[in-house]
Design a protein around this motif. Structure first.
Motif, PDB file in Angstrom:
ATOM      1  N   GLN A  63       0.688  -1.166   0.043  1.00 29.33           N
ATOM      2  CA  GLN A  63      -0.064   0.096   0.288  1.00 29.33           C
ATOM      3  C   GLN A  63       1.019   0.990  -0.042  1.00 29.33           C
ATOM      4  N   GLY A  64       1.952   1.249   0.743  1.00 28.43           N
ATOM      5  CA  GLY A  64       2.898   2.389   0.820  1.00 28.43           C
ATOM      6  C   GLY A  64       3.582   2.459  -0.787  1.00 28.43           C
ATOM      7  N   ALA A  65       3.916   1.400  -1.488  1.00 26.10           N
ATOM      8  CA  ALA A  65       4.445   1.421  -2.516  1.00 26.10           C
ATOM      9  C   ALA A  65       3.584   2.122  -3.644  1.00 26.10           C
ATOM     10  N   LEU A  66       2.242   1.751  -3.414  1.00 26.79           N
ATOM     11  CA  LEU A  66       1.311   2.144  -4.297  1.00 26.79           C
ATOM     12  C   LEU A  66       1.014   3.606  -4.196  1.00 26.79           C
ATOM     13  N   GLY A  67       1.070   4.054  -2.839  1.00 26.73           N
ATOM     14  CA  GLY A  67       1.137   5.436  -2.545  1.00 26.73           C
ATOM     15  C   GLY A  67       2.111   6.330  -3.442  1.00 26.73           C
ATOM     16  N   VAL A  68       3.477   5.872  -3.233  1.00 30.77           N
ATOM     17  CA  VAL A  68       4.519   6.419  -3.839  1.00 30.77           C
ATOM     18  C   VAL A  68       4.404   6.575  -5.282  1.00 30.77           C
ATOM     19  N   VAL A  69       3.806   5.525  -6.048  1.00 29.01           N
ATOM     20  CA  VAL A  69       3.856   5.329  -7.451  1.00 29.01           C
ATOM     21  C   VAL A  69       2.636   6.252  -7.994  1.00 29.01           C
ATOM     22  N   ALA A  70       1.760   6.299  -7.088  1.00 27.22           N
ATOM     23  CA  ALA A  70       0.619   7.258  -7.536  1.00 27.22           C
ATOM     24  C   ALA A  70       0.870   8.660  -7.343  1.00 27.22           C
ATOM     25  N   ARG A  71       1.679   9.041  -6.359  1.00 30.32           N
ATOM     26  CA  ARG A  71       2.200  10.413  -6.522  1.00 30.32           C
ATOM     27  C   ARG A  71       2.877  10.819  -7.688  1.00 30.32           C
ATOM     28  N   SER A 102      -4.155  -7.860  -4.224  1.00 26.38           N
ATOM     29  CA  SER A 102      -5.162  -7.421  -4.949  1.00 26.38           C
ATOM     30  C   SER A 102      -5.358  -6.229  -4.350  1.00 26.38           C
ATOM     31  N   ALA A 103      -5.531  -5.054  -5.189  1.00 25.28           N
ATOM     32  CA  ALA A 103      -5.965  -3.890  -4.745  1.00 25.28           C
ATOM     33  C   ALA A 103      -7.057  -3.265  -5.142  1.00 25.28           C
ATOM     34  N   THR A 112      -5.916   2.143 -15.297  1.00 23.52           N
ATOM     35  CA  THR A 112      -5.059   2.784 -14.472  1.00 23.52           C
ATOM     36  C   THR A 112      -4.691   2.246 -13.214  1.00 23.52           C
ATOM     37  N   ALA A 113      -5.636   1.348 -12.650  1.00 24.24           N
ATOM     38  CA  ALA A 113      -5.392   0.694 -11.336  1.00 24.24           C
ATOM     39  C   ALA A 113      -4.648  -0.444 -11.780  1.00 24.24           C
ATOM     40  N   ARG A 114      -4.664  -1.195 -12.632  1.00 26.70           N
ATOM     41  CA  ARG A 114      -3.774  -2.300 -13.294  1.00 26.70           C
ATOM     42  C   ARG A 114      -2.157  -1.817 -13.263  1.00 26.70           C
ATOM     43  N   PHE A 115      -2.314  -0.767 -14.074  1.00 24.44           N
ATOM     44  CA  PHE A 115      -0.899  -0.123 -14.380  1.00 24.44           C
ATOM     45  C   PHE A 115       0.017   0.378 -13.080  1.00 24.44           C
ATOM     46  N   LEU A 116      -0.836   0.975 -12.010  1.00 26.99           N
ATOM     47  CA  LEU A 116      -0.456   1.539 -10.542  1.00 26.99           C
ATOM     48  C   LEU A 116       0.161   0.064 -10.108  1.00 26.99           C
ATOM     49  N   VAL A 117      -0.608  -0.964 -10.028  1.00 28.56           N
ATOM     50  CA  VAL A 117      -0.435  -2.160  -9.280  1.00 28.56           C
ATOM     51  C   VAL A 117       1.061  -2.807  -9.685  1.00 28.56           C
ATOM     52  N   GLU A 118       0.927  -2.902 -10.915  1.00 32.44           N
ATOM     53  CA  GLU A 118       2.213  -3.535 -11.572  1.00 32.44           C
ATOM     54  C   GLU A 118       3.282  -2.696 -11.139  1.00 32.44           C
ATOM     55  N   LYS A 119       3.370  -1.164 -11.500  1.00 30.88           N
ATOM     56  CA  LYS A 119       4.405  -0.566 -11.324  1.00 30.88           C
ATOM     57  C   LYS A 119       4.698  -0.507  -9.559  1.00 30.88           C
ATOM     58  N   THR A 135       6.083 -17.325  -5.557  1.00 27.43           N
ATOM     59  CA  THR A 135       5.147 -16.736  -6.582  1.00 27.43           C
ATOM     60  C   THR A 135       4.311 -15.770  -6.008  1.00 27.43           C
ATOM     61  N   VAL A 136       4.187 -14.398  -6.837  1.00 30.75           N
ATOM     62  CA  VAL A 136       3.394 -13.605  -6.377  1.00 30.75           C
ATOM     63  C   VAL A 136       2.430 -13.233  -7.596  1.00 30.75           C
ATOM     64  N   THR A 137       1.090 -13.223  -7.430  1.00 30.76           N
ATOM     65  CA  THR A 137       0.271 -12.816  -8.649  1.00 30.76           C
ATOM     66  C   THR A 137      -0.437 -11.491  -8.321  1.00 30.76           C
ATOM     67  N   LEU A 138      -0.680 -10.705  -9.072  1.00 29.28           N
ATOM     68  CA  LEU A 138      -1.409  -9.556  -8.954  1.00 29.28           C
ATOM     69  C   LEU A 138      -2.802  -9.668  -9.336  1.00 29.28           C
ATOM     70  N   ALA A 139      -3.720  -9.618  -8.459  1.00 26.31           N
ATOM     71  CA  ALA A 139      -5.064  -9.786  -8.766  1.00 26.31           C
ATOM     72  C   ALA A 139      -5.938  -8.426  -9.003  1.00 26.31           C
TER      73      ALA A 139
END
Length: 139
Positions: A63-71, A102-103, A112-119, A135-139
């Motif tokens: 969640q913290g990384a998602l915030g950094v990427v979103a900024r 999952s986010a 956009t959500a998928r892009f941010l999660v992948e980043k 193994t880490v999957t992004l849902a």
């Protein structure tokens, strides 16, 4: 590139007693929990377990990384949540874990959500630490 000791900003210290059927506590006293194997693994399930602790840490870090990427991207992730599911099971080496992240990001469209999660997965320290071994999957 691996982190060097001189670059460390903070070190968490936790000590476990009796492994999966005991207690784990941090040196500052902020975390002190009973750990027990879940019923699915033959335990009584009375306490938390290492997989729950890992899921909690991973979801918070992601969640913290998602915030950094979103900024960086100028995206709005307010009201978002990140859920980590951590599974444990037998593999060729004994036991291994698998993670699903999952986010829910209500303020942006699905692409956009998928892009941010992948980043976020590329910059999250937990994702980096597990890369190649879990193994880490992004849902």
């Amino acid at each position: 590139m691996p982190l060097q000791q001189s670059e460390v900003l903070y070190t968490a210290v936790a000590t476990a007693e009796n492994g999966r059927d005991g207690r784990v506590a941090t040196d500052d006293g902020k975390l002190d929990v009973v750990v027990n194997p879940p019923r699915e693994m033959g335990g009584n399930g009375a306490g938390t377990n290492p997989e729950q602790l890992f899921a909690a840490g991973y979801s918070a870090c992601f969640q913290g990384a998602l915030g950094v990427v979103a900024r960086q991207e100028g995206a709005d992730v307010s009201g978002s949540t990140v859920t980590a599911k951590v599974g444990i099971g037998r593999n060729d080496d004994g036991f291994g874990v698998i993670v699903e992240i999952s986010a829910q990001i209500p303020a942006v469209d699905a692409a956009t959500a998928r892009f941010l999660v992948e980043k976020a997965h590329q910059v999250c320290p937990y994702s980096k630490a597990t890369r190649g071994d879990v193994t880490v999957t992004l849902a």
